[in-house]
Design an enzyme around this catalytic site. Structure first.
Site, short mmCIF file in Angstrom:
data_model
loop_
_atom_site.label_atom_id
_atom_site.label_comp_id
_atom_site.label_asym_id
_atom_site.label_seq_id
_atom_site.Cartn_x
_atom_site.Cartn_y
_atom_site.Cartn_z
N LYS A 47 0.67 -1.22 0.05
CA LYS A 47 0.04 -0.01 0.04
C LYS A 47 0.73 1.16 0.19
CE LYS A 47 -4.29 -1.88 1.95
NZ LYS A 47 -5.34 -1.81 3.03
N ASN A 134 -0.11 2.47 20.54
CA ASN A 134 1.07 1.52 19.66
C ASN A 134 1.81 0.84 20.72
OD1 ASN A 134 1.21 0.67 17.04
ND2 ASN A 134 3.40 1.15 17.23
P1 ATR Z 1 2.82 -2.51 8.94
O1 ATR Z 1 1.25 -2.26 8.96
O2 ATR Z 1 3.59 -1.17 9.13
O3 ATR Z 1 3.33 -3.59 8.08
P2 ATR Z 1 2.72 -4.60 10.95
O4 ATR Z 1 3.76 -5.39 11.38
O5 ATR Z 1 1.64 -5.29 10.17
O6 ATR Z 1 2.95 -3.11 10.42
O7 ATR Z 1 2.00 -4.01 12.26
C1 ATR Z 1 0.74 -3.46 12.41
C2 ATR Z 1 0.45 -3.17 13.67
O8 ATR Z 1 0.05 -4.11 14.73
C3 ATR Z 1 1.60 -2.09 14.40
O9 ATR Z 1 1.07 -1.21 14.89
C4 ATR Z 1 2.22 -3.32 15.33
O10 ATR Z 1 2.88 -2.50 16.41
P3 ATR Z 1 4.32 -2.09 16.21
O11 ATR Z 1 4.49 -0.71 15.68
O12 ATR Z 1 4.80 -1.94 17.73
O13 ATR Z 1 5.18 -3.22 15.59
C5 ATR Z 1 0.89 -3.84 16.02
N1 ATR Z 1 1.12 -5.42 16.45
C6 ATR Z 1 1.62 -6.34 15.60
N2 ATR Z 1 1.71 -7.41 16.37
C7 ATR Z 1 1.36 -6.98 17.65
C8 ATR Z 1 1.28 -7.53 18.96
N3 ATR Z 1 1.48 -8.80 19.23
N4 ATR Z 1 0.80 -6.75 20.07
C9 ATR Z 1 0.55 -5.40 19.75
N5 ATR Z 1 0.58 -4.84 18.55
C10 ATR Z 1 1.05 -5.61 17.78
#
Ligand code: ATR
Length: 260
Positions: A47, A134
């Protein structure tokens, strides 16, 4: 959903799914026009990566910093749109009768790509107050700073006491973390924090149709809650309108999603 919409409108083209790896995205986008595509949706992780591959960008998508819908223009150029953000506005209105402009909204996972885009949408829509949460707090803090031009935006630590204080004010929680995709994921919020009169919009949905852990916890606490199917439907409705310049047949699309 889109094939049902196309059939309902008598448009003789098809919607298909293509698996494109990150290192194939540029080549895939170049092939859209010669291969006869009218448009495409791009999903994670493309995206934001797709932005430099477009010829023009809808200004709203530019503000959200992400594109999920691309239209192949008559001259073969590619124009990018974001229908996730406006789709959230429609979905929240349809599901809860809530106007985002009046709402105090808490975004869980505000540091991820989807979270940033939806938080930005809420801010641009002029929501009354925005709470950004977050796991990696610094990302929420940076986003709160940049969204401060649109509305009052605060970063809140992902800790029970800080969340409990924020949630006393919140009308709507939007979960944009990936928690809930898998059957054994925990709910992103402890059940003890869930209390009326809030509403919960979980952007996650499960392919098997089961409610997500957050939706289950909310319903047990008598809180109105929906999962991401509603967002999927309304972003699709808007994508259809960009591609075909006509109102999307929403009920046909909804039935197709429910029976998928
Ligand atoms: P992106 O959308 O940038 O590819 P992603 O790895 O898919 O990122 O994660 C999306 C969101 O889910 C992020 O806000 C992530 O938090 P971080 O910025 O701290 O990585 C959150 N997220 C993913 N796994 C998580 C978990 N187990 N507990 C809490 N938040 C989580």
């Amino acid at each position: 959903m889109h094939n049902a919409a196309l059939a309902a409108c008598g448009i003789n083209v098809g919607y298909t799914r293509l698996h494109v790896h990150a290192d194939e995205l540029a080549a895939a986008m170049r092939l859209l026009m010669p291969a006869g595509f009218l448009g495409v949706n791009v999903t994670l992780p493309h995206k934001t990566a797709v932005l430099p591959l477009l010829d023009s960008l809808d200004p709203h998508a530019g503000k959200l910093g992400a594109v999920n819908t691309v239209r192949v223009e008559r001259d073969g150029t590619l124009r990018g749109f974001n229908t996730d953000g406006p789709g959230l506005v429609r979905a929240v209105a349809a599901e809860f009768g809530l106007d985002l402009r009046d709402a105090k909204v808490l975004i869980l996972g505000a540091g991820g790509g989807a979270g940033r885009a939806l938080a930005t949408q809420c801010a641009i829509a002029g929501c009354a107050r925005l709470f950004l949460v977050n796991r990696t707090h610094e990302k929420a803090r940076d986003l709160a700073e940049s969204l401060g031009v649109y509305t009052e935006a605060r970063a809140v630590r992902w800790e029970t006491a800080a969340l409990a204080t924020a949630l006393r004010e919140v009308d709507l929680i939007v979960n944009t973390t990936s928690l809930g995709l898998h059957a054994d994921d925990p709910s992103p919020l402890p059940a003890g924090l869930l209390a009326s009169p809030m509403r919960i919009f979980d952007t996650v949905y499960r392919r098997d149709g089961a409610p997500t852990p957050l939706v289950t916890a909310a319903r047990e606490a008598n809180i109105p809650a929906v999962d991401g199917l509603s967002l999927l439907l309304h972003q699709g409705e808007l994508a259809f309108e960009h591609w075909f310049g006509q109102i999307a047949p929403l009920e046909a699309m909804r039935r197709a999603l429910e029976n998928a």
